[in-house]
Scaffold this active site. Sequence first.
Site, short mmCIF file in Angstrom:
data_model
loop_
_atom_site.label_atom_id
_atom_site.label_comp_id
_atom_site.label_asym_id
_atom_site.label_seq_id
_atom_site.Cartn_x
_atom_site.Cartn_y
_atom_site.Cartn_z
N SER A 76 0.81 -1.21 0.00
CA SER A 76 0.00 0.00 0.00
C SER A 76 0.84 1.26 0.00
O SER A 76 0.33 2.35 -0.24
CB SER A 76 -0.93 0.01 1.22
OG SER A 76 -0.17 -0.09 2.41
N HIS B 56 -2.13 -2.61 -6.40
CA HIS B 56 -2.64 -2.32 -5.06
C HIS B 56 -4.16 -2.40 -5.03
O HIS B 56 -4.86 -1.49 -5.48
CB HIS B 56 -2.16 -0.94 -4.59
CG HIS B 56 -2.63 -0.59 -3.23
ND1 HIS B 56 -2.97 0.70 -2.85
CD2 HIS B 56 -2.85 -1.37 -2.13
CE1 HIS B 56 -3.36 0.69 -1.59
NE2 HIS B 56 -3.30 -0.54 -1.13
N GLU C 252 -4.86 0.23 -7.98
CA GLU C 252 -3.75 1.06 -8.45
C GLU C 252 -2.71 0.18 -9.13
O GLU C 252 -2.22 -0.79 -8.54
CB GLU C 252 -3.11 1.80 -7.28
CG GLU C 252 -3.99 2.89 -6.69
CD GLU C 252 -3.38 3.57 -5.48
OE1 GLU C 252 -3.50 4.80 -5.37
OE2 GLU C 252 -2.79 2.86 -4.64
N ASN D 127 -3.54 6.33 -0.81
CA ASN D 127 -3.05 6.39 0.57
C ASN D 127 -2.39 7.73 0.88
O ASN D 127 -2.34 8.15 2.03
CB ASN D 127 -2.09 5.24 0.86
CG ASN D 127 -2.83 4.05 1.43
OD1 ASN D 127 -3.60 4.19 2.37
ND2 ASN D 127 -2.62 2.88 0.87
#
Length: 285
Positions: A119, A140, A152, A190
């Site tokens: 992440s 991800h 992602e 994130n």
Amino acid sequence: MTIKTVGVVGTGTMGSGIAQTCAQNGFSVLLYDINDTIVQKALNGITKRLQILVGKGKITEKEFKESMDRIETCTELSEMKRCDLVIEAVPEKLNLKKEVFRKLDEICSEETILVTNTSSFSVTDIASVTNMPRRVAGLHFFNPAPLMPLVEVVKGIRTSKKIVNTLNQFVLSLRKEPVTCEDTPGFIVNRIARPFYNEALKIAGERLATMEQIDRIMKKAGNFKMGPFELQDLIGIDVNFSTTESVYQGFFGEGRFRPHYLQQRMLQSGKIGRKVGEGYFRYEN
């Protein structure tokens, strides 16, 4: 290249969710962990989740059986040589991930694509331990993987364009939305999410509002499906804290990404969320 068999290394929440997603969308899946007990627990979890979908009328009994038939388990990493794509989903510890990639690089064919579900760690750094960093990328998924629509696709400095294109097509075949991003700390989601959690922790830490109030406000006024504390409990406070630390270090200590001590105290107490029955809130069932 054509992806038919997907290997998943790690059977935790993310690994088993990714395996389920791939199996439901027609891919043969080889699910690996270090022993039979852990692997069987993950397989039981996938079975229960799919049975719930049958009960809700989301999938048929036939689709349930076909999905389960596509999943094979193993406890020898060397079995990954049979896969066209291997997705690493081990705990968020950089040294562990690098060790997995060193081994996969030796085991797998040169044509096998190797991806990490990290992440926040650098894909370029993880790829550096392999002899063919061009075939290493980030993929991800978000928790819970079977439900969350976004993935992602992270391009390391040396990831080939062909690999990125193949992974985008793979994500589309999972009926999910791929977004390609560069290898920066926290990638896109994130990085954006850090203030969502950090500011909530600061407000709670300064006793300006309770956690319940903050979550309620964010859902009612911000139209979020979950508040920042409820969401941390779902993801795992340990995972969330690790990601915050990684992003903070990745930006060389930039203040807006600084972790909060309250989150660290929760981790130290062992109250890390739903998976243990208690985090910021208690979960009886």
